[in-house]
Structure formats: structure tokens, C-alpha cells
Design a protein around this motif. Structure first.
Motif: not given
Length: 380
Positions: A54, A58, A109, A113, A185, A319-320
Motif C-alpha cells: 500500500s 501508488p 489499488t 482508484s 499518497r 484509495s491508497a
């Protein structure tokens, strides 16, 4: 919703593999004589991989885009699954499950996203309801396969095929991925500023998932239930969670999500009390289904609470970030569950879950202010 069908199909096939490997892992480790606490460590390695992933995914996604990233994660997960066959030592299991954890968070992810960037707020509950429905459907199919195939080799081959199939719908049927923001992030401070209840709910969803699904098969095995009964119990729990996803998502587009979270937590706590006192398959199935129907909707609601308050350019970070919160909870969940089982017997995991949900309920009882919060406006 048809616009998102390739993404839902990707999640479905990925979760077939993951839903198969989650209960199969402790069963194989038990067959090799691995002690309960070591099983908890292996389970935590998977969630630890998700936690690390996680933080890394990203940036990878920003560098190579949604579709290429999805291909990488699906293929590497399939390769790691191929290595499981015949492995009896704990250390290789830890490494393999860690890699699969990184890949799984990568797949989620990419999909989440994509959905967050494309879905309007007014329909986000339904969009994520279908997403969670596809996810839980895959988990049900994966867990059910344990009763259809006796051979570990057959199950692992099926998992590899599912991972590889997961990359096909999105890569073949979609032409243009959503545009990517410049910021990958958000910090935990930024996420909590957006929605404290949303982040805590995602954390609790991860911790409860890590505790319950890694140790529920062990609990039933310790209670004298055979592999077919274990598969049935896990499948019914997943089926109940699957059935509730879209109705809850539809409801969440009409009333405040935090209200639904509070109700779900209360029912999940009652189910934990019932599971703590259960000794037969029928009661594990009944209370496990009640647990799955309520604890299983927490993550989607937590994502919605957080995304509803974010600006468009913050959605990849959301999302992350919520996946990081989920993975942080899930990575320590199996160890806490194993500790509770060591202290209180095989049903100790349900006592730990009861305490967790009680704490989270106390937090989300605080009302949130409606509206969008932009982290750029927050005091530093």
C-alpha cells in the motif's frame, strides 16, 4: 454499472484465487504439523505484504499506469502461487505469502482508484456495492472449491489460472484508463482530517478480516469439524457478506454511511458472542453468517465515508490510504487472534473481535461534519 464490468470481472477472478488460498494456507500448514502461532505469523506475512504494498503501489501506478501495473501484479501473484506446492517450512511460506500480499493490494489499488476517479458521489455506494459484491462472490467461489477438489495441486493450479484470468477483462475490454493525479499518497494525518470514522472503519475491517478468516478455519478444526465442514462454514460466512454488499451500497446512497456502520458493528458484536459459545457446525454457520453479513460491509462503507469528503485530485491518495489502513489492521490481526486463542482457548479470537468492534463503535458514535475537506487547506 456496465461501464465498470471489466473491473468487476478482474476483482472476481482475483478473489477466486485469494479466497481459495486464505483457508487453504492454514489447512496445509496444519497438515505439515505447524503450530498455531506459526500459522498466525504466516497469515500476518500476507497482510504485511499488503501493508508494504500500500506504500509502494501508488508510486508504481503513477509511473506505469493502471493497466500495465495490473498485468505485473497478476502475473507475479500467479508465479508466487506456483511455488507453494510441496513447501513445508515456515520461512518460505512467509516469503510467498508476503509477495502475494503485495500483489493483491496492487490489484485492489488499481481497481479502487479507477472506480473512485470515475464514479460520481451520488452513485458511489452502488458502484462500490457492486465492487464488493464481485469481491465477495470470488471469495465464496474460491472457498467453496476446497470441498470440490481434494488435491492441493489441483487447488493451486486453479488459483494460478484465476490470477492470470483476472488480468484479461480489464486489459482487453478497456481502452483508456483514468487520468492520474500528480500526488500519489495522502498522509495519515490528511486521511484522518478527511474522515476519522472512515479511516478507523477501514482499519477495523482489515483487523477483523485478518483475525477472523485466518483463524476461523483453525477454530473449527480445533472443534472437531472436518475439511468439508470447514469449507461450508467459511463459504456461508462469505455468502452472507456477498449478499449484503449491494443492498448496503444502495442504502448508503440514501442515508449517512456512518449510521449504517454503527448498526453493522452492533450486529457483528452480537454474532461474536454467539461464535464464542459455539461448538457445533450449525452454530458456527449461523453466527458466522451474521458476522459476515455485517463485518463484511465495513470496508466499503469506510471507503465511501472517506472518498465522499475528498476532492477529485485526492482520490488516488484516498484509495491508497484506506487500503493502507485496512492492511495495517489486517497485518496484526492474525497475531492478536493467535494470542487470544492461546490465552482463552480456540474461541479467544471471537473475544478479541468483540473488544475491537466495541472500541470502534465508541469512535464512530462521534458525529462527522458533512462536506468536502481539502487537505491543502488544513493547518500544517
Amino acid at each position: 454499472m456496465m461501464n465498470y464490468a471489466p473491473l468487476y470481472a478482474t476483482v472476481l477472478f482475483a478473489q477466486v484465487a485469494l479466497g481459495m488460498l486464505t483457508p487453504l494456507t492454514p489447512i496445509l500448514l496444519i497438515a505439515h504439523g505447524v503450530p498455531t502461532f506459526a500459522i498466525g505469523i504466516v497469515a500476518s506475512a500476507y497482510y504485511g505484504g499488503m501493508l508494504v504494498g500500500s506504500m509502494v503501489v501508488p508510486s508504481v501506478l503513477l509511473r506505469i499506469g493502471h493497466i500495465r501495473a495490473l498485468v505485473i501484479f497478476c502475473v507475479v501473484a500467479a508465479d508466487a502461487t506456483l511455488l507453494i506446492n510441496g513447501v513445508a517450512a515456515v520461512v518460505p511460506w512467509i516469503a510467498i505469502r508476503f509477495v502475494i500480499g503485495v500483489c493483491s493490494i496492487g490489484m485492489f489499488t488499481v481497481v479502487e482508484s479507477w472506480l473512485n476517479a470515475s464514479a460520481r458521489r451520488a452513485v458511489r455506494g452502488r458502484v462500490f456495492g457492486f465492487y464488493m459484491f464481485a469481491s465477495w462472490t470470488g471469495s465464496v467461489l474460491g472457498a467453496s472449491s476446497l470441498s470440490l477438489f481434494r488435491s492441493a495441486e489441483s487447488l493451486l493450479t486453479l488459483a494460478v489460472a484465476a490470477f492470470l484470468t483476472a488480468l484479461l477483462p480489464t486489459t482487453i475490454l478497456t481502452r483508456v484508463a483514468p487520468s492520474l493525479p500528480t500526488r500519489a499518497r495522502l498522509s495519515l494525518r490528511d486521511l484522518f482530517a478527511l474522515s476519522p470514522a472512515g479511516v478507523v472503519t477501514c482499519f477495523a475491517a482489515g483487523m477483523s478480516s485478518g483475525m477472523f478468516f485466518s483463524m476461523f478455519p483453525v477454530v473449527m478444526e480445533r472443534a472437531g469439524i472436518d475439511q468439508k465442514g470447514i469449507s461450508l462454514g467459511v463459504s456461508l460466512c462469505l455468502l452472507a457478506g456477498m449478499a449484503m454488499q449491494f443492498p448496503v451500497g444502495l442504502l448508503a446512497d440514501r442515508i449517512r454511511r456512518v449510521v449504517i456502520v454503527r448498526m453493522a458493528l452492533l450486529v457483528a458484536m452480537a454474532a461474536c458472542v454467539g461464535l464464542f459459545m459455539s461448538h457445533a457446525l450449525v452454530w458456527f454457520a449461523v453466527f458466522g453468517s451474521a458476522y459476515g453479513a455485517t463485518a463484511g460491509v465495513l470496508y466499503g462503507l469506510g471507503v465511501g465515508m472517506t472518498a465522499d469528503r475528498a476532492a477529485q485530485e485526492q482520490l488516488l491518495g484516498v484509495s491508497a490510504g484506506v487500503l493502507f489502513a485496512w492492511a495495517a489492521g489486517a497485518s496484526c490481526g492474525p497475531l492478536l487472534a493467535a494470542g487470544g486463542m492461546a490465552a482463552l482457548g480456540y474461541a479467544g479470537v471471537f473475544a478479541m473481535l468483540l473488544v475491537l468492534f466495541g472500541v470502534v463503535l465508541g469512535i464512530v458514535l462521534r458525529r462527522e461534519r458533512p462536506g468536502i475537506v481539502t487537505v491543502e487547506a488544513l493547518p500544517r
